[in-house]
Scaffold this motif. Structure first.
Motif, mmCIF file in Angstrom:
data_model
loop_
_atom_site.group_PDB
_atom_site.id
_atom_site.type_symbol
_atom_site.label_atom_id
_atom_site.label_comp_id
_atom_site.label_asym_id
_atom_site.label_seq_id
_atom_site.Cartn_x
_atom_site.Cartn_y
_atom_site.Cartn_z
ATOM 1 N N VAL A 55 11.980 41.600 -14.668
ATOM 2 C CA VAL A 55 10.583 41.884 -14.037
ATOM 3 C C VAL A 55 9.972 42.753 -12.928
ATOM 4 C CG1 VAL A 55 8.174 40.586 -13.395
ATOM 5 C CG2 VAL A 55 9.557 40.366 -15.670
ATOM 6 N N ARG A 56 11.132 42.247 -11.990
ATOM 7 C CA ARG A 56 11.426 42.931 -10.621
ATOM 8 C C ARG A 56 11.596 44.568 -10.638
ATOM 9 N NH1 ARG A 56 13.720 38.603 -8.253
ATOM 10 N NH2 ARG A 56 16.353 39.632 -8.954
ATOM 11 N N ALA A 57 12.393 44.549 -11.486
ATOM 12 C CA ALA A 57 13.090 46.202 -11.920
ATOM 13 C C ALA A 57 11.714 46.364 -12.587
ATOM 14 C CB ALA A 57 14.738 46.570 -13.182
ATOM 15 N N GLU A 60 17.172 48.387 -18.566
ATOM 16 C CA GLU A 60 18.025 47.899 -19.443
ATOM 17 C C GLU A 60 18.985 47.818 -19.646
ATOM 18 O OE1 GLU A 60 16.058 48.181 -23.242
ATOM 19 O OE2 GLU A 60 13.928 47.266 -22.316
ATOM 20 N N SER A 61 19.687 49.046 -19.116
ATOM 21 C CA SER A 61 21.129 49.160 -19.310
ATOM 22 C C SER A 61 21.900 48.977 -17.842
ATOM 23 C CB SER A 61 21.389 51.235 -18.927
ATOM 24 O OG SER A 61 20.381 51.171 -20.676
ATOM 25 N N HIS A 62 20.843 49.242 -16.532
ATOM 26 C CA HIS A 62 21.717 48.408 -15.784
ATOM 27 C C HIS A 62 21.692 47.615 -15.561
ATOM 28 C CE1 HIS A 62 22.333 47.930 -11.101
ATOM 29 N NE2 HIS A 62 20.896 46.896 -10.717
ATOM 30 N N LEU A 63 20.325 46.306 -16.282
ATOM 31 C CA LEU A 63 20.476 44.722 -16.178
ATOM 32 C C LEU A 63 21.245 44.255 -16.682
ATOM 33 C CD1 LEU A 63 19.005 42.282 -15.106
ATOM 34 C CD2 LEU A 63 17.630 42.539 -17.604
ATOM 35 N N LEU A 64 22.003 45.488 -18.214
ATOM 36 C CA LEU A 64 23.040 45.094 -19.297
ATOM 37 C C LEU A 64 24.582 45.308 -18.748
ATOM 38 C CD1 LEU A 64 21.173 45.035 -22.259
ATOM 39 C CD2 LEU A 64 21.647 42.990 -20.872
ATOM 40 N N ILE A 97 17.324 33.799 -14.177
ATOM 41 C CA ILE A 97 18.230 35.018 -13.628
ATOM 42 C C ILE A 97 17.167 36.121 -14.147
ATOM 43 C CG2 ILE A 97 20.202 36.084 -12.903
ATOM 44 C CD1 ILE A 97 19.478 33.498 -11.492
ATOM 45 N N VAL A 98 17.988 36.507 -15.194
ATOM 46 C CA VAL A 98 17.832 37.643 -16.348
ATOM 47 C C VAL A 98 16.786 38.508 -16.188
ATOM 48 C CG1 VAL A 98 18.004 38.924 -18.276
ATOM 49 C CG2 VAL A 98 20.200 37.714 -17.462
ATOM 50 N N PHE A 99 15.553 36.902 -16.279
ATOM 51 C CA PHE A 99 13.900 37.119 -16.372
ATOM 52 C C PHE A 99 13.688 38.266 -14.911
ATOM 53 C CE2 PHE A 99 9.274 36.103 -16.672
ATOM 54 C CZ PHE A 99 9.097 37.418 -17.233
ATOM 55 N N ARG A 158 8.775 55.063 -21.251
ATOM 56 C CA ARG A 158 9.851 54.217 -22.291
ATOM 57 C C ARG A 158 11.325 53.913 -21.421
ATOM 58 N NH1 ARG A 158 11.621 54.170 -27.483
ATOM 59 N NH2 ARG A 158 11.172 56.638 -27.239
ATOM 60 N N LEU A 159 11.637 55.809 -21.000
ATOM 61 C CA LEU A 159 12.975 56.174 -20.531
ATOM 62 C C LEU A 159 12.994 55.485 -19.190
ATOM 63 C CD1 LEU A 159 12.731 59.818 -21.328
ATOM 64 C CD2 LEU A 159 14.041 58.017 -22.455
ATOM 65 N N ALA A 160 12.638 54.946 -18.656
ATOM 66 C CA ALA A 160 12.413 54.730 -17.450
ATOM 67 C C ALA A 160 13.024 52.622 -17.765
ATOM 68 C CB ALA A 160 11.555 54.627 -16.434
ATOM 69 N N LEU A 161 12.263 52.220 -18.565
ATOM 70 C CA LEU A 161 12.147 51.287 -18.989
ATOM 71 C C LEU A 161 13.680 50.742 -19.782
ATOM 72 C CD1 LEU A 161 9.208 49.206 -19.481
ATOM 73 C CD2 LEU A 161 10.438 48.705 -17.638
ATOM 74 N N ARG A 162 14.359 52.000 -20.118
ATOM 75 C CA ARG A 162 15.206 52.102 -20.708
ATOM 76 C C ARG A 162 16.851 52.120 -19.703
ATOM 77 N NH1 ARG A 162 15.890 49.941 -26.238
ATOM 78 N NH2 ARG A 162 14.822 50.422 -27.157
#
Length: 198
Positions: free
Chosen positions: A30-32, A123-127, A24-26, A116-120
């Motif tokens: 991946v989608r985001a 990550e913040s949204h996911l967590l 689920i997390v993966f 990299r900032l976009a992916l951070r």
């Protein structure tokens, strides 16, 4: 909880299934991440290549392919994709003119930092369900589990890189490529198979 109703005396069997939770997390990540990298040359793999090139000395294509587990032929196309907008450049290796070194340009480094900032943010949204302390603890625990799992995998250099970087962030990290990898009996095949599923 996965069912429509939840009975405390009969917990859903998926609630403690590690594979289900990781999946689920993966998939969410991946989608985001794909959305954040949708117009990036080469997509997620192009970003992965640029990350490898931006975080170390200029290396030849074979060394980068081995490091990130991408077939050399595929890597060539990815480098072409990144070279068109001027994110990377190839230059002759002064130690061996037959080899071409891949270098990140200033434009490439700026593009990498932006993504990299976009992916951070991804990550913040996911967590987002976690407190900052819980998020840091989860990252630390996942790193520990990942490095432990990778210890039984032929490709262990990433854990060594992380350990060295944490010990002294200012110190350059020695990377194993080519002969060093061959001496330790490693090949790129397991990681290539693993990444092909991503």
């Amino acid at each position: 909880m996965t069912g429509a109703t939840h009975r405390p005396d009969r917990p859903d069997p998926l609630d403690d299934d590690l594979g289900w939770m990781l999946g689920i997390v993966f998939r969410g990540y991946v989608r985001a991440a794909e959305h954040a990298l949708t117009d990036f040359p080469g997509g997620p793999r192009g970003y992965q290549l640029l990350t490898a090139a931006a975080n170390g000395p200029a290396r030849n294509q074979g060394a980068i392919a081995e490091e990130i587990g991408i077939d050399r032929t595929v890597l060539t196309y990815l480098i072409d994709d990144l070279e068109r907008p001027g994110f990377v450049a190839r230059r002759a290796d002064p130690a061996d003119r037959r080899n071409r070194l891949v270098e990140v340009t200033d434009a490439g480094r700026a593009a990498w930092e932006q993504r990299r900032l976009a992916l951070r943010q991804v990550e913040s949204h996911l967590l987002g369900a976690l407190t900052p302390t819980e998020s840091a603890t989860l990252r630390s625990l996942l790193q520990k589990v990942a490095c432990s799992a990778q210890a039984v995998d032929p490709l262990r250099d990433l854990c060594e890189v992380v350990t060295q970087a944490q010990a002294d962030p200012a110190a350059p990290v020695a990377r194993r490529t080519g002969a060093a990898a061959a001496r330790s009996g490693r090949t790129a095949t397991p990681r290539a198979r693993r990444r092909s599923a991503d």
